[in-house]
Design a protein around this motif. Sequence first.
Motif, PDB file in Angstrom:
ATOM      1  N   LEU A   1     -20.513   3.897   0.426  1.00 38.69           N
ATOM      2  CA  LEU A   1     -20.013   4.612   1.604  1.00 38.69           C
ATOM      3  C   LEU A   1     -19.706   6.072   1.279  1.00 38.69           C
ATOM      4  O   LEU A   1     -18.783   6.662   1.834  1.00 38.69           O
ATOM      5  CB  LEU A   1     -18.754   3.910   2.132  1.00 38.69           C
ATOM      6  N   TYR A   2     -20.490   6.648   0.384  1.00 39.71           N
ATOM      7  CA  TYR A   2     -20.235   8.028  -0.029  1.00 39.71           C
ATOM      8  C   TYR A   2     -20.330   9.018   1.129  1.00 39.71           C
ATOM      9  O   TYR A   2     -19.648  10.042   1.144  1.00 39.71           O
ATOM     10  CB  TYR A   2     -21.219   8.447  -1.126  1.00 39.71           C
ATOM     11  N   ARG A   3     -21.187   8.749   2.090  1.00 35.88           N
ATOM     12  CA  ARG A   3     -21.398   9.729   3.148  1.00 35.88           C
ATOM     13  C   ARG A   3     -20.296   9.739   4.197  1.00 35.88           C
ATOM     14  O   ARG A   3     -20.370  10.496   5.155  1.00 35.88           O
ATOM     15  CB  ARG A   3     -22.759   9.516   3.798  1.00 35.88           C
ATOM     16  N   VAL A   4     -19.278   8.923   4.019  1.00 36.60           N
ATOM     17  CA  VAL A   4     -18.088   9.045   4.855  1.00 36.60           C
ATOM     18  C   VAL A   4     -17.519  10.452   4.729  1.00 36.60           C
ATOM     19  O   VAL A   4     -17.108  11.080   5.714  1.00 36.60           O
ATOM     20  CB  VAL A   4     -17.031   7.996   4.452  1.00 36.60           C
ATOM     21  N   GLU A   5     -17.516  10.974   3.496  1.00 34.29           N
ATOM     22  CA  GLU A   5     -17.030  12.332   3.254  1.00 34.29           C
ATOM     23  C   GLU A   5     -17.841  13.354   4.034  1.00 34.29           C
ATOM     24  O   GLU A   5     -17.297  14.311   4.602  1.00 34.29           O
ATOM     25  CB  GLU A   5     -17.091  12.649   1.760  1.00 34.29           C
ATOM     26  N   VAL A   6     -19.155  13.165   4.090  1.00 37.10           N
ATOM     27  CA  VAL A   6     -20.031  14.123   4.781  1.00 37.10           C
ATOM     28  C   VAL A   6     -19.778  14.093   6.284  1.00 37.10           C
ATOM     29  O   VAL A   6     -19.718  15.141   6.943  1.00 37.10           O
ATOM     30  CB  VAL A   6     -21.503  13.808   4.473  1.00 37.10           C
ATOM     31  N   LEU A   7     -19.624  12.911   6.846  1.00 40.50           N
ATOM     32  CA  LEU A   7     -19.359  12.793   8.278  1.00 40.50           C
ATOM     33  C   LEU A   7     -18.043  13.476   8.649  1.00 40.50           C
ATOM     34  O   LEU A   7     -17.956  14.194   9.646  1.00 40.50           O
ATOM     35  CB  LEU A   7     -19.327  11.320   8.684  1.00 40.50           C
ATOM     36  N   ILE A   8     -17.021  13.251   7.820  1.00 43.33           N
ATOM     37  CA  ILE A   8     -15.728  13.887   8.075  1.00 43.33           C
ATOM     38  C   ILE A   8     -15.848  15.401   7.950  1.00 43.33           C
ATOM     39  O   ILE A   8     -15.271  16.159   8.746  1.00 43.33           O
ATOM     40  CB  ILE A   8     -14.666  13.347   7.103  1.00 43.33           C
ATOM     41  N   ALA A   9     -16.617  15.860   6.969  1.00 45.06           N
ATOM     42  CA  ALA A   9     -16.797  17.301   6.781  1.00 45.06           C
ATOM     43  C   ALA A   9     -17.492  17.930   7.988  1.00 45.06           C
ATOM     44  O   ALA A   9     -17.118  19.024   8.440  1.00 45.06           O
ATOM     45  CB  ALA A   9     -17.600  17.564   5.512  1.00 45.06           C
ATOM     46  N   LEU A  10     -18.510  17.268   8.525  1.00 42.79           N
ATOM     47  CA  LEU A  10     -19.203  17.780   9.712  1.00 42.79           C
ATOM     48  C   LEU A  10     -18.252  17.901  10.895  1.00 42.79           C
ATOM     49  O   LEU A  10     -18.198  18.948  11.568  1.00 42.79           O
ATOM     50  CB  LEU A  10     -20.371  16.859  10.070  1.00 42.79           C
TER      51      LEU A  10
END
Length: 279
Positions: A54-63
């Motif tokens: 679930l690493y891309r949770v960080e990316v979604l939050i950043a967006l």
Amino acid sequence: MVAQAVGVWYSQSLALLSDTGHVLTDFLSLGAAYLALQAAKYPLRPGSRYTYGLYRVEVLIALLSALLLLGVCVFIAWEAVQRLWAPRAVSVVPMLLAGLVGLVGNGFVVVFLHRGESLSTRAAYLHALSDMASSLAVIAGGVSIWSTGAFWVDPVLSLVLVGFIVRYAVLLLWEALGVVLEASPRMLPLRDLEAALRQLPGVSDVHDLHVWRVAPREMLLSAHLVVGTGENSEHVLTQARSLLQKRFGIHHIALQIEPPGLAQVWQCANCRYTVPGSL
């Protein structure tokens, strides 16, 4: 951040609101990194579709954070322009008290993090330093308003601080989009990486090279290595993995060893290049 938000409510200071937005930028960035660390620890069920975790949770939050911050910047800038034409009174005492709280709080963070060695800790340290500068600017603006009664100082100062927020928000948005579009990291010299692989003993060619990220700090690589007849494929594979891990910091690696001529048979020699005339 909460203390400064309360100060904004009582003082009606745009400069303090801009400084609060600056702190919000750092809060969301650090929060996204923390959530990503927690998500990475979450054990996946056998057969889960999320094979990378679930690493891309960080990316979604950043967006979402970047878009929110840009919206806040538009609001503050619009309000600042309105106040330049028709200045509004600002309660200086709450403005100064909230600015002082921000200065002390960020000063504590700077002292706490100044010996950190990891990249994330150093980044947090630099963010805290910039927040201290913003708090000092708010305090200076409050003192100026108190001594001169020039309320136009507040919207002008808010526009300056908005510039800092926009810079951080755009950088955050650009970094997140780079991960979503699976671009290789800017600091990774792809030409040097490919040349280093070609120079390995036994490697005659490299193609189908891809480097992408599932998170800002989680790089992945796949490539086809053409190895000459009679070469020790296992030795070449070991050397390539060691090179990528130690020199380029890539640990999630998928390498395919091929004999000469196989790429032409399967038409994959130039598969990483754009076909002329295509988008």
